[in-house]
Design an enzyme around this catalytic site. Structure first.
Site, PDB file in Angstrom:
ATOM      1  N   ILE A   1     -19.311  35.714-151.494  1.00  0.00           N
ATOM      2  CA  ILE A   1     -20.027  35.762-150.221  1.00  0.00           C
ATOM      3  C   ILE A   1     -19.866  34.418-149.534  1.00  0.00           C
ATOM      4  O   ILE A   1     -19.985  33.364-150.157  1.00  0.00           O
ATOM      5  CB  ILE A   1     -21.523  36.107-150.405  1.00  0.00           C
ATOM      6  CG1 ILE A   1     -22.203  35.131-151.359  1.00  0.00           C
ATOM      7  CG2 ILE A   1     -21.692  37.527-150.889  1.00  0.00           C
ATOM      8  CD1 ILE A   1     -23.701  35.325-151.460  1.00  0.00           C
ATOM      9  N   SER A   2     -19.580  34.456-148.247  1.00  0.00           N
ATOM     10  CA  SER A   2     -19.371  33.229-147.491  1.00  0.00           C
ATOM     11  C   SER A   2     -20.708  32.680-147.027  1.00  0.00           C
ATOM     12  O   SER A   2     -21.759  33.301-147.176  1.00  0.00           O
ATOM     13  CB  SER A   2     -18.467  33.499-146.285  1.00  0.00           C
ATOM     14  OG  SER A   2     -19.155  34.296-145.338  1.00  0.00           O
TER      15      SER A   2
END
Length: 209
Positions: A10-11
């Site tokens: 996940i960014s």
């Protein structure tokens, strides 16, 4: 024992990994075999959980991800990783690739990755050709190609001035010596080769000095 090893990334722009986590668990990945990198960019080299997931894989295992972009933002990097897994006897399973699931253990999945590898190589070749074309155009235009600016010596300025006094076009002489007209006029005035009011073109952007 053959296992399913899941990986999620996940960014910094995403709030939670719940969606990817749920998909991977529903696909049969055990919680203990699920690795998640949080706040990590696909272009960033350091992804510790991905490294751990790859280390945990053994021949016959399947590496499971929700979408292909979880492995990175570069087609070349993704294909390279898929080939590394194949070389180790590990299959890659993508839960959502173009709206459907793809598994390299199947003939269709293997064919798709072969096509992707060809497209990835083509993408690399096109980018390389564009870079070389850009360099060639800039070189022909006498522009700076980047990197450390070339040092123009006083001797070169004097030689350039001699050519100009002999009738050579200032712009052409400046290009031949790897500098702009503005740089030539500024350096020539500093050496006393021309009066301060000469060279109104110095308003143009300067090149190497």
């Amino acid at each position: 024992m053959i296992k399913l090893i899941g990986y999620a990334r996940i960014s910094v722009r995403q709030q939670a990994a719940d969606g990817q986590r749920a998909e991977l668990l529903a696909a049969g990945v055990r919680r203990d075999d699920l690795y998640i990198d949080e706040g990590s960019s696909g272009a960033r080299a350091g992804r510790p959980q991905l490294d751990l997931a790859l280390t945990a894989l053994e021949p016959g295992d399947t590496f499971v991800i929700a979408t292909l972009d979880r492995l990175g933002q570069s087609t070349q990097n993704v294909i390279a990783l898929a080939e590394r897994l194949s070389g180790r006897g590990v299959e890659l399973r993508v839960l959502d690739l173009g709206g459907g699931e793809v598994d390299t253990a199947t003939p269709t999945g293997a064919m798709l990755f072969t096509v992707m590898a060809a497209l990835g190589q083509m993408e690399h070749d096109i980018k390389r050709e564009r870079v070389l074309d850009s360099i060639d155009r800039r070189r022909k235009a006498g522009k700076n190609l980047g990197g450390r600016p070339r040092r123009i010596t006083n001797r070169q300025i004097r030689n350039a001035n001699k050519l100009i006094e002999a009738g050579e076009p200032t712009a052409q002489v400046a290009r031949d010596f790897g500098m702009s007209r503005a740089t030539f006029y500024r350096r020539a005035r500093a050496l006393g080769l021309m009066p301060d009011q000469a060279g109104d073109e110095t308003s143009e952007s300067e090149g190497a000095s």
